[in-house]
Design a protein around this motif. Structure first.
Motif, short mmCIF file in Angstrom:
data_model
loop_
_atom_site.label_atom_id
_atom_site.label_comp_id
_atom_site.label_asym_id
_atom_site.label_seq_id
_atom_site.Cartn_x
_atom_site.Cartn_y
_atom_site.Cartn_z
N UNK A 1 0.84 -1.21 0.00
CA UNK A 1 0.00 0.00 0.00
C UNK A 1 0.87 1.25 0.00
N UNK B 1 2.49 1.82 -3.33
CA UNK B 1 1.60 2.43 -4.33
C UNK B 1 1.37 3.90 -4.06
N UNK B 2 1.50 4.31 -2.81
CA UNK B 2 1.37 5.74 -2.56
C UNK B 2 2.60 6.48 -3.08
N UNK C 1 0.19 5.80 -10.31
CA UNK C 1 -0.07 5.17 -11.60
C UNK C 1 -1.20 5.88 -12.33
N UNK D 1 -12.83 8.63 -10.31
CA UNK D 1 -13.86 8.10 -9.43
C UNK D 1 -15.18 8.76 -9.78
N UNK E 1 -9.02 12.64 -2.54
CA UNK E 1 -9.17 11.32 -1.91
C UNK E 1 -7.84 10.72 -1.44
N UNK E 2 -6.88 10.66 -2.35
CA UNK E 2 -5.61 10.01 -2.02
C UNK E 2 -4.94 10.67 -0.83
N UNK F 1 -6.92 9.90 2.54
CA UNK F 1 -6.74 8.58 3.16
C UNK F 1 -5.32 8.38 3.64
N UNK F 2 -4.39 9.17 3.11
CA UNK F 2 -3.02 9.02 3.57
C UNK F 2 -2.71 9.95 4.73
N UNK G 1 -4.85 13.49 -9.76
CA UNK G 1 -5.12 12.61 -8.64
C UNK G 1 -3.84 11.88 -8.22
N UNK H 1 -1.06 12.85 -4.21
CA UNK H 1 -0.50 12.09 -3.09
C UNK H 1 1.00 12.28 -3.00
N UNK I 1 -12.13 1.10 -11.24
CA UNK I 1 -12.30 1.97 -10.08
C UNK I 1 -11.51 1.44 -8.90
N UNK J 1 -6.55 1.77 -5.45
CA UNK J 1 -5.28 1.18 -5.00
C UNK J 1 -4.10 2.04 -5.44
N UNK J 2 -4.20 2.61 -6.64
CA UNK J 2 -3.05 3.31 -7.20
C UNK J 2 -2.73 4.59 -6.45
N UNK J 3 -3.65 5.11 -5.65
CA UNK J 3 -3.29 6.27 -4.84
C UNK J 3 -2.99 5.85 -3.40
N UNK J 4 -2.76 4.56 -3.21
CA UNK J 4 -2.32 4.11 -1.89
C UNK J 4 -3.44 3.78 -0.94
N UNK J 5 -4.60 3.40 -1.47
CA UNK J 5 -5.69 3.00 -0.57
C UNK J 5 -5.46 1.56 -0.13
N UNK K 1 -10.10 0.74 2.71
CA UNK K 1 -10.39 2.10 2.24
C UNK K 1 -11.02 2.07 0.85
#
Ligand SMILES: Nc1ncnc2c1ncn2[C@@H]1O[C@H](COP(=O)(O)OP(=O)(O)OP(=O)(O)O)[C@@H](O)[C@H]1O
Ligand SMILES: [Mg+2]
Lengths: 312, 458
Positions: free
Chosen positions: A139, A142-143, A147, A155, A165-166, A169-170, A216, A220, B342, B347-351, B355
């Motif tokens: 996880x 990926x942050x 990508x 979304x 969003x990103x 959540x971070x 997006x 992050x 989706x 996932x690609x932003x680190x969820x 989440x």
């Protein structure tokens, strides 16, 4: 936001021991001025020798791939690829369909973990750690390594929420409005959407959607952005916009882009890797080097054939 | 040359070629079959509905006095109605329409209002509805308490709300809090959060509500607000309707979280192995088990082993088991509609997986899940057999004051009345069927609206 706000390791397990302590602790300080030989020559299997052009400029390595293989169940999609991804440069992955470009890209941020039966082998060094190590928190990877996908996939939420969003959540706690504006500006979308941030991201045009996806990804604050054919679903004007954007983003980020468009690879990238699937559809690295060299002076006959459009 | 006995190529291009005629024949055959099926079912259903409506309307729409009812007895009819109260009744349709039309008007008159003003506007327009619900419900509880006090022989019951609260059981207080406080607050919240969405109002909801209000004006509310009786003219379905509603609320509260949780596990977390496949197959099997079997299971497990007795809770738990497979399967289907792109984007932003589910999968699939839940509820609302098996009563002269009280539900009440010899009971059974059908139709309409809403929102 401080870059090392988050921890890469899931547990406090000791970092891989084969990494020199200096590299491990010095966050984001890979060895200065490497050359292709020094960086990649070590682990290479002689039978897999790819052609490597010399890198003449002084540049850091963001990612170092060593013998990366990927499997889907029993099927091996890519075979022991080794190459550097230079920092703050655009690296293009080119090659015919099915040679494993997307697979390689998805290995770099552990996106392939999500596919049942997918498996990876080898080593991808990122800030002194091996990303493919099971102890690494996918996880967090990926942050730090964002990508952008081939088909724009915002979304089904407002433009603002898409970008926010990103970060949210971070655990980002700064000024969200500014972060959103900043990301949209850097994705060259701000002027078009500044008055309608509440609008659904899906209500934008395809090109705008793709730039929203880039915003997006930027929001992050990743170090690396992977782009899988980001412009293939777009018209020429939107494509040019995305290309300009990539050039600009390269000043701050490391970009890896998959493209089927030779002109695009030539225009936008600093380095190019040519991949090819041989018999049994296993993808291998054929040639890697500065885009200039690859395009003007390909050393492998197959690279030349592909670039000049003589390949299937 | 025409291969394989076909007509000449040029002939094939015409609309009269055998191939085209064959295709038309096929579609005509399907059409005939469909028309037949539709005609048969429509005629039968239509005849049934007409018969029930003719029988039932007499009791529902004529003044109870006309069929020889003694004075008093109903609860809603005994509600004290001061002038303000009467005015609010007339204001109801306005209050229903305002939340839908108001923001749109505001938006047309003063476009580009700041978000906060728009939201404040939303709250202002729904406030009358919230206040109305609150006052009406508190008054109802007071009147009900006075009635109860009279029957039990408590002196000096004035129906003052503090007196009611002082005497109320825990369940009654929860009832008061939920209907009298939480529901109005939820309406206000809907105004706040919905103000922007309401720019594009669906007029179906206010239309249904206003139609219901008009029908109610012409109805004899006595039938809805009195308890069963030995005389058909005095019998009502108050305890059956409230019993049904109580049971549905508890059933949904038990079955929805469990069902959605199971669906989430199966779709999002479980590995695809023999174990999850076995669960999946068994869920499908459970959906096919006859409902009486669930009743026997409920009798043994809830009534006897867990000692819930013949209570609302036992009935609701049995119903929850019965509808769980429906909820699970429909929730799984809703989860499967979430586009993989989706998930990848999240996932690609680190969820993390949770989440991703919490912020993207659930909001996307929630409409579908809710629809499935409502359809499951409308299955449960008509079920009689399992409740008879666990021994639900038919003659209940008071409201359930706690989940462990005896209860009855509409289908049982209907079954009981139909089984009696007197024609008068058959008539009120028809009336009760109409009420049950209206509740069912409303639930299904809600399901359809919700499905459309979620579709247009995204
Ligand atoms: N989810 C998967 N399951 C099984 N095999 C897969 C999967 N994804 C890709 N493959 C296989 O892996 C190989 C490489 O696929 P990949 O998508 O990486 O190619 P690509 O170079 O990106 O092709 P394209 O240019 O068409 O996008 C192909 O042979 C493909 O069939
Ligand atoms: Mg691809």
């Amino acid at each position: 936001m401080p870059r090392n706000f988050f921890t890469l390791m899931r547990s406090s397990a000791p970092a891989a021991t084969d990494v020199p302590a200096a590299t491990r602790s010095g966050h984001g300080t890979p060895p200065p001025n490497w050359t292709a030989e020094a960086a990649t020559g070590v682990h290479l299997d002689a039978s897999l020798e790819a052609v490597r052009h010399e890198i003449t400029e002084e540049v850091d390595t963001a990612l170092q791939l060593r013998d990366v293989s990927a499997f889907y169940g029993d099927f091996q999609a890519i075979d022991r690829m080794s190459m550097p991804i230079p920092r703050n440069r655009v690296t293009a992955l080119i090659g015919p369909s099915g040679c494993g470009k997307s697979t390689l890209l998805r290995c770099c941020n552990r996106m392939n973990d999500l596919i049942p039966g997918a498996r990876m082998d080898g080593e991808i060094e990122f800030e002194g750690r091996n990303l493919l190590d099971p102890n690494i928190d996918a996880v967090e990877v990926r942050r730090r390594i964002g990508m952008v996908f081939q088909k724009p996939n915002p979304f089904p939420k407002s433009i603002y929420e898409n970008v926010a969003f990103g970060a949210r959540i971070n655990g980002y706690s700064g000024d969200m409005d500014r972060l959103v504006e900043d990301a949209l500006r850097r994705a060259a979308l701000w002027d078009e959407v500044r008055d309608e941030l509440d609008k659904s991201g899906l209500a934008l045009s395809g090109g705008q959607q793709q730039r929203l996806c880039i915003a997006r990804a930027i929001a992050v604050q990743p170090e690396i952005i992977l782009m899988d054919e980001p412009a293939s679903a777009l018209d020429p004007v939107a494509t040019l916009k995305i290309e300009d954007l990539m050039r600009e983003l390269a000043e701050e980020y490391t970009i890896v882009v998959v493209t089927h468009n030779m002109q695009q690879a030539g225009r936008v990238s600093d380095y190019t890797a040519f991949l090819l699937a041989g018999e049994e559809r296993v993808g291998r690295l054929v040639e890697f080097g500065p885009t200039q060299d690859i395009f003007t002076n390909p050393l492998d006959q197959r690279t030349e054939d592909y670039i000049t459009g003589r390949y299937g | 040359m025409t291969p394989m006995g076909m007509t000449a190529p040029s002939a094939q291009l015409t609309a009269f070629s055998p191939r085209v005629r064959f295709r038309r024949g096929v579609s005509v055959a399907f059409m005939v079959a469909a028309l037949l099926a539709i005609a048969v079912s429509m005629i039968m259903l239509g005849a049934l509905i007409v018969e029930i409506a003719v029988d039932g309307a007499a009791r529902l729409f004529t003044d109870g006095a006309g069929v020889g009812r003694e004075a008093g007895g109903g609860i809603l009819t005994d509600l004290p109605t001061p002038a303000g109260m009467r005015w609010m009744t007339w204001a109801l349709p306005v209050a229903i329409l305002l939340p839908f039309v108001g923001p749109r008007l505001v938006n047309a008159l003063a476009p580009g209002l700041p978000r906060i003003a728009e939201r404040a506007m939303g709250v202002i327009v729904v406030a009358p509805v919230a206040i109305f619900v609150h006052i009406l419900y508190v008054r109802f509880e007071s009147a009900y308490y006075v009635e109860y006090a009279r029957a039990v022989g408590i002196d000096g019951a004035s129906g003052n709300i503090f007196q009611v609260l002082g005497e109320a059981s825990g369940f009654q207080i929860v009832r008061l809090l939920v209907v009298g406080v939480l529901v109005p607050l939820a309406i206000v919240a809907a105004g706040w959060f919905g103000a922007q969405r309401m720019r594009r109002p669906s007029l179906i909801i206010p239309a249904i509500m206003i139609a219901g209000w008009v029908v109610y004006l012409f109805m004899d509310p006595w039938f809805l607000s009195s308890f069963p009786s030995r005389k058909p003219a005095e019998a009502g379905i108050f305890s059956a309707v409230t019993g049904t509603l109580y049971m549905m609320v508890i059933t949904a509260a038990v079955a929805f979280p469990l069902g959605v949780g199971a669906a989430l596990y199966l779709e999002e977390y479980a590995r695809r192995n023999w174990f999850s496949r076995m669960i999946q197959v068994n869920i499908s099997n459970l959906a096919g088990v006859p409902s009486i079997i669930y009743g026997l299971l409920g009798l043994q497990v809830f009534v006897r082993v867990l000692e819930f007795e013949r209570s609302v809770l036992a009935g609701a738990c049995t119903m929850a088991l019965l509808v769980m497979p429906i909820i699970i399967v429909s929730a799984q289907e809703a989860l499967r509609t979430v586009p993989p792109s989706m998930r990848e984007a999240a996932y690609a932003v680190g969820a993390t997986r949770w989440q991703m589910i919490r912020f993207h999968v659930l909001p996307y699939a929630f409409g579908g899940m809710l629809t499935g839940n409502i359809l499951a509820m409308s299955r449960a609302i008509g079920e009689t057999a399992p409740l008879i098996a666990i021994g639900a009563l038919t003659f209940i002269a008071f409201l359930a004051d706690s989940p462990t009280d005896d209860f009855t539900v509409l289908p049982i009440q209907i079954f009981n009345w139909v089984a009696r010899p007197q024609a008068g009971f058959h008539e009120i059974a028809a009336s009760a069927i109409i009420v049950l059908m209206v509740i069912l139709l409303l639930m299904n309409a809600a399901a359809i609206i919700m499905r459309q809403r979620t579709r247009t929102d995204w």
